[in-house]
Motif scaffolding. Structure first.
Motif, PDB file in Angstrom:
ATOM      1  N   ARG A  15     -51.510  31.752  11.812  1.00 16.55           N
ATOM      2  CA  ARG A  15     -51.794  33.250  12.459  1.00 16.55           C
ATOM      3  C   ARG A  15     -52.906  33.412  12.990  1.00 16.55           C
ATOM      4  NH1 ARG A  15     -48.593  37.117   8.029  1.00 16.55           N
ATOM      5  NH2 ARG A  15     -46.469  36.358   8.741  1.00 16.55           N
ATOM      6  N   SER A  16     -54.103  32.321  13.014  1.00 19.98           N
ATOM      7  CA  SER A  16     -55.193  32.466  13.330  1.00 19.98           C
ATOM      8  C   SER A  16     -55.325  32.286  14.830  1.00 19.98           C
ATOM      9  CB  SER A  16     -56.094  31.433  12.821  1.00 19.98           C
ATOM     10  OG  SER A  16     -55.864  29.832  13.371  1.00 19.98           O
ATOM     11  N   LYS A  17     -56.403  32.764  15.355  1.00 20.62           N
ATOM     12  CA  LYS A  17     -56.720  33.118  16.887  1.00 20.62           C
ATOM     13  C   LYS A  17     -56.893  31.676  17.506  1.00 20.62           C
ATOM     14  CE  LYS A  17     -58.928  35.614  20.348  1.00 20.62           C
ATOM     15  NZ  LYS A  17     -57.945  36.228  21.374  1.00 20.62           N
ATOM     16  N   PRO A  18     -57.743  30.705  16.921  1.00 22.69           N
ATOM     17  CA  PRO A  18     -57.918  29.464  17.532  1.00 22.69           C
ATOM     18  C   PRO A  18     -56.505  28.695  17.634  1.00 22.69           C
ATOM     19  CG  PRO A  18     -59.603  29.843  15.644  1.00 22.69           C
ATOM     20  CD  PRO A  18     -58.512  31.005  15.544  1.00 22.69           C
ATOM     21  N   TRP A  19     -55.791  28.880  16.396  1.00 19.15           N
ATOM     22  CA  TRP A  19     -54.390  28.081  16.613  1.00 19.15           C
ATOM     23  C   TRP A  19     -53.364  28.820  17.650  1.00 19.15           C
ATOM     24  CZ3 TRP A  19     -51.508  24.350  16.510  1.00 19.15           C
ATOM     25  CH2 TRP A  19     -49.965  24.445  16.343  1.00 19.15           C
ATOM     26  N   LEU A  20     -53.320  29.980  17.950  1.00 19.12           N
ATOM     27  CA  LEU A  20     -52.511  30.474  18.848  1.00 19.12           C
ATOM     28  C   LEU A  20     -53.123  30.289  20.247  1.00 19.12           C
ATOM     29  CD1 LEU A  20     -51.834  34.207  17.019  1.00 19.12           C
ATOM     30  CD2 LEU A  20     -50.547  31.978  17.289  1.00 19.12           C
ATOM     31  N   THR A  21     -54.201  30.103  20.492  1.00 17.16           N
ATOM     32  CA  THR A  21     -54.825  29.739  21.495  1.00 17.16           C
ATOM     33  C   THR A  21     -54.659  28.329  22.085  1.00 17.16           C
ATOM     34  OG1 THR A  21     -56.847  31.310  21.460  1.00 17.16           O
ATOM     35  CG2 THR A  21     -57.100  29.604  22.869  1.00 17.16           C
ATOM     36  N   LEU A  22     -54.720  27.459  21.070  1.00 17.83           N
ATOM     37  CA  LEU A  22     -54.578  26.024  21.053  1.00 17.83           C
ATOM     38  C   LEU A  22     -52.935  25.806  21.240  1.00 17.83           C
ATOM     39  CD1 LEU A  22     -55.887  23.196  21.342  1.00 17.83           C
ATOM     40  CD2 LEU A  22     -55.286  23.079  18.747  1.00 17.83           C
ATOM     41  N   ARG A  23     -52.109  26.408  20.483  1.00 17.35           N
ATOM     42  CA  ARG A  23     -50.640  26.507  20.756  1.00 17.35           C
ATOM     43  C   ARG A  23     -50.178  26.763  22.218  1.00 17.35           C
ATOM     44  NH1 ARG A  23     -46.232  29.337  20.897  1.00 17.35           N
ATOM     45  NH2 ARG A  23     -44.466  28.422  19.700  1.00 17.35           N
ATOM     46  N   GLN A  24     -50.732  27.704  22.858  1.00 13.84           N
ATOM     47  CA  GLN A  24     -50.449  27.951  24.169  1.00 13.84           C
ATOM     48  C   GLN A  24     -50.843  26.885  25.157  1.00 13.84           C
ATOM     49  OE1 GLN A  24     -48.837  30.764  25.043  1.00 13.84           O
ATOM     50  NE2 GLN A  24     -48.616  30.001  27.021  1.00 13.84           N
ATOM     51  N   ALA A  25     -52.207  26.479  24.881  1.00  9.62           N
ATOM     52  CA  ALA A  25     -52.623  25.279  25.877  1.00  9.62           C
ATOM     53  C   ALA A  25     -51.853  23.967  25.581  1.00  9.62           C
ATOM     54  CB  ALA A  25     -54.071  24.829  25.179  1.00  9.62           C
ATOM     55  N   ALA A  26     -51.239  23.918  24.464  1.00 12.58           N
ATOM     56  CA  ALA A  26     -50.298  22.641  24.507  1.00 12.58           C
ATOM     57  C   ALA A  26     -49.082  23.073  24.996  1.00 12.58           C
ATOM     58  CB  ALA A  26     -49.934  22.321  22.692  1.00 12.58           C
ATOM     59  N   LEU A  27     -48.342  24.072  24.999  1.00 18.69           N
ATOM     60  CA  LEU A  27     -46.972  24.512  25.653  1.00 18.69           C
ATOM     61  C   LEU A  27     -47.461  24.339  27.212  1.00 18.69           C
ATOM     62  CD1 LEU A  27     -46.134  27.751  23.589  1.00 18.69           C
ATOM     63  CD2 LEU A  27     -44.822  25.662  23.802  1.00 18.69           C
ATOM     64  N   GLU A  28     -48.430  24.794  27.650  1.00 16.91           N
ATOM     65  CA  GLU A  28     -48.654  24.810  29.199  1.00 16.91           C
ATOM     66  C   GLU A  28     -48.846  23.254  29.556  1.00 16.91           C
ATOM     67  OE1 GLU A  28     -52.124  27.290  29.889  1.00 16.91           O
ATOM     68  OE2 GLU A  28     -50.845  29.117  29.346  1.00 16.91           O
ATOM     69  N   LYS A  72     -58.529  17.579   9.844  1.00 17.43           N
ATOM     70  CA  LYS A  72     -59.504  17.440  10.583  1.00 17.43           C
ATOM     71  C   LYS A  72     -58.886  17.407  12.226  1.00 17.43           C
ATOM     72  CE  LYS A  72     -63.029  14.509   8.263  1.00 17.43           C
ATOM     73  NZ  LYS A  72     -63.848  13.258   8.321  1.00 17.43           N
ATOM     74  N   LEU A  73     -57.556  17.216  12.180  1.00 21.03           N
ATOM     75  CA  LEU A  73     -56.796  17.245  13.487  1.00 21.03           C
ATOM     76  C   LEU A  73     -56.199  18.580  13.770  1.00 21.03           C
ATOM     77  CD1 LEU A  73     -55.477  13.419  13.226  1.00 21.03           C
ATOM     78  CD2 LEU A  73     -57.443  14.274  14.546  1.00 21.03           C
ATOM     79  N   ALA A  74     -56.205  19.432  12.786  1.00 21.65           N
ATOM     80  CA  ALA A  74     -55.517  20.628  12.749  1.00 21.65           C
ATOM     81  C   ALA A  74     -55.720  21.295  14.349  1.00 21.65           C
ATOM     82  CB  ALA A  74     -55.870  21.390  11.511  1.00 21.65           C
ATOM     83  N   LEU A  75     -56.960  21.476  14.702  1.00 22.87           N
ATOM     84  CA  LEU A  75     -56.879  22.093  15.971  1.00 22.87           C
ATOM     85  C   LEU A  75     -57.341  21.059  17.129  1.00 22.87           C
ATOM     86  CD1 LEU A  75     -58.990  25.132  14.568  1.00 22.87           C
ATOM     87  CD2 LEU A  75     -56.746  25.150  15.611  1.00 22.87           C
ATOM     88  N   THR A  76     -56.848  19.891  17.086  1.00 23.61           N
ATOM     89  CA  THR A  76     -56.927  19.002  18.150  1.00 23.61           C
ATOM     90  C   THR A  76     -55.790  18.891  19.072  1.00 23.61           C
ATOM     91  OG1 THR A  76     -58.319  17.500  16.472  1.00 23.61           O
ATOM     92  CG2 THR A  76     -57.553  16.520  18.633  1.00 23.61           C
ATOM     93  N   LEU A  77     -55.894  19.257  20.435  1.00 22.48           N
ATOM     94  CA  LEU A  77     -54.786  19.107  21.323  1.00 22.48           C
ATOM     95  C   LEU A  77     -53.924  18.001  21.433  1.00 22.48           C
ATOM     96  CD1 LEU A  77     -53.347  20.932  23.377  1.00 22.48           C
ATOM     97  CD2 LEU A  77     -54.867  19.970  25.147  1.00 22.48           C
TER      98      LEU A  77
END
Length: 109
Positions: A15-28, A72-77
């Protein structure tokens, strides 16, 4: 380094903002398509949100290396891939083959 072992820790992360931002980047990056379906020559895209209704989830953004074991890889695209619900469940071991009916070949008189 944060840990993601418990349900609450994972819930807070997803539910964190960094995850939601990275999630959208992965989708795109993956053109809003399941990467496994694409390899099979199929196309699975996400559903469209209808106002006033709950959106049907067809795509998930999956961690290739799970965050429980590789925080460590949680927020790695590069550790993310877009998967349809079916392929995500297969990857996580949540799809089971139907049990064989032991009576399937029996004759009924």
């Amino acid at each position: 380094m944060p840990e993601y072992k418990t349900y609450e820790q994972k819930k807070r992360f997803y539910r964190s903002k960094p995850w939601l931002t990275l999630r959208q980047a992965a989708l795109e990056r993956d053109n809003h398509e399941c990467v496994h379906c694409k390899k099979e020559g199929k196309v699975t895209v996400d559903s469209i949100k209808t106002p006033g209704e709950r959106k049907e989830v067809k795509l998930n953004v999956d961690h290739i290396y799970p965050i429980e074991h590789y925080p460590k890889l949680a927020l790695t695209l590069d550790n993310l891939q877009t998967l349809c619900v079916y392929h995500h469940n297969v990857k996580e071991g949540r799809i089971f083959k139907p049990k064989k009916n032991k009576w399937a070949g029996d004759e009924w008189w």
